[in-house]
Scaffold this active site. Structure first.
Site, PDB file in Angstrom:
ATOM      1  N   ASN A 142       0.826  -1.207   0.000  1.00  0.00           N
ATOM      2  CA  ASN A 142       0.000   0.000   0.000  1.00  0.00           C
ATOM      3  C   ASN A 142       0.863   1.261   0.000  1.00  0.00           C
ATOM      4  O   ASN A 142       0.614   2.200  -0.761  1.00  0.00           O
ATOM      5  CB  ASN A 142      -0.910   0.024   1.229  1.00  0.00           C
ATOM      6  CG  ASN A 142      -2.014  -1.009   1.171  1.00  0.00           C
ATOM      7  OD1 ASN A 142      -2.281  -1.594   0.134  1.00  0.00           O
ATOM      8  ND2 ASN A 142      -2.651  -1.240   2.302  1.00  0.00           N
ATOM      9  N   ASP A 166      -1.436   4.034   5.482  1.00  0.00           N
ATOM     10  CA  ASP A 166      -0.430   3.675   4.478  1.00  0.00           C
ATOM     11  C   ASP A 166      -0.328   4.745   3.398  1.00  0.00           C
ATOM     12  O   ASP A 166       0.765   5.038   2.901  1.00  0.00           O
ATOM     13  CB  ASP A 166      -0.783   2.326   3.843  1.00  0.00           C
ATOM     14  CG  ASP A 166      -0.759   1.181   4.833  1.00  0.00           C
ATOM     15  OD1 ASP A 166       0.043   1.242   5.775  1.00  0.00           O
ATOM     16  OD2 ASP A 166      -1.549   0.232   4.671  1.00  0.00           O
TER      17      ASP A 166
END
Length: 318
Positions: free
Chosen positions: A47, A264
């Site tokens: 991510n 993320d």
């Protein structure tokens, strides 16, 4: 910084994310009907890598997948976005997976099965030794791969006097985490619940003031720079050299759709700004990364919710 040393290297996890959208989370032993199901690519490492890549960074991913279809699809997804995959190792185990349950108000609970992510060894990373020392500006780590591998690489970079910025995302949190990792990181970043675990829940984070107290506790553990992300409240940070906490505020999103992966997105964006806007203050870099993260909670999924640079206001990149 030369153009050669401009890569962002992510050493970490990649997985297949299975999303279950539902009104409420089930109680133990209860079966409920969900509203929607979808598959996405995930893992904190992947991510963060995709978040940076979609902003225009030059990224390299180092990690492990299985020889199954999930592993093949993950590599294809990286390559579709332009991520360098030459240091992804295929192992004879299942690729990592995650089950993500998301409620109507955007909250989530997650179960991860590490699979191949749990097999990442120093030998797998050492293949990128020259890249890490000679071409890398930022290295991102998370705790979804073996901590001993993370510590080994951090020690190697420190021993070699590497100039790259080492960012460690201490997630998921470990109450008995390797203390040395916190000291080796240039930036240690966690959310509020993780920060509480690393400080043995001495202080419950329920305000900016209590978050600032936890910042000080983490700095006392040897961290150089600590960032605590606070969701809709933005983030607070402090450093060993400037221990006075600073609060980075963000506009409130009234009705978030899905908060999974926002942290993320923040870290991948922060890595991008550290590389591409080196003249900005850390406060401004964190602020811009927070603004990008708030965009993602307005869409479902993780990586597919991350914006392209062309989707964002130009002033973010000035």
């Amino acid at each position: 910084m030369t153009n050669k040393m401009s890569k962002i290297v992510v050493i970490g996890s990649c997985s297949t994310d299975m999303f279950f959208y539902t009104s409420v989370l089930p109680n133990p032993g209860q079966t409920i009907h969900g509203k929607q199901f979808s598959l996405d690519f995930g893992g904190k490492g992947a991510n963060q890598c995709i978040a940076a890549q979609k902003l225009g960074a030059d990224t390299v991913f180092i990690g492990c997948v299985g020889t199954d279809i999930f592993g093949k699809d993950i590599i294809n997804n990286f390559e579709k976005w332009g991520v360098d995959t030459q240091f992804i190792t295929k192992k004879s185990v299942d690729t990592g997976v995650a089950q993500i349950n998301v409620t109507d108000n955007g909250e989530n609970c997650i179960i991860i099965v590490a699979g191949a992510n749990g097999t990442l060894q120093k030998e797998d990373v050492d293949k990128a030794h020259d890249l890490l020392l000679n071409e890398t500006s930022v290295v991102l780590f998370q705790f979804e791969t073996p901590l001993e591998t993370t510590e080994f690489i951090l020690n190697m970079l420190s021993s070699a006097n590497s100039k790259c910025c080492k960012i460690v995302n201490g997630a998921p949190a470990y109450s008995n985490s390797y203390q040395n990792i916190l000291k080796l990181a240039d930036i240690f970043c966690v959310n509020e619940s993780e920060a509480e675990i690393y400080t043995n829940c001495i202080t419950k984070i329920d305000s900016i003031e209590s978050a600032n107290e936890v910042l000080s506790l983490l700095l006392n553990q040897g961290c150089k720079i600590v960032i605590i992300t606070l969701g809709s409240l933005g983030a607070v940070f402090a450093s060993k050299d400037e221990p006075k906490p600073q609060w980075v505020k963000v506009p409130k999103i009234e009705n978030p759709i899905d908060t999974s992966g926002a942290g993320d997105a923040f870290l991948g964006s922060l890595a991008y700004f550290i590389v591409h806007t080196p003249n900005l203050s850390l406060y401004e870099q964190i602020k811009r990364a927070c603004l990008i993260a708030t965009k993602t909670v307005q869409f479902k999924g993780t990586q597919k919710s991350y914006p392209l640079k062309t989707d964002l206001p130009k002033e973010l990149f000035n």
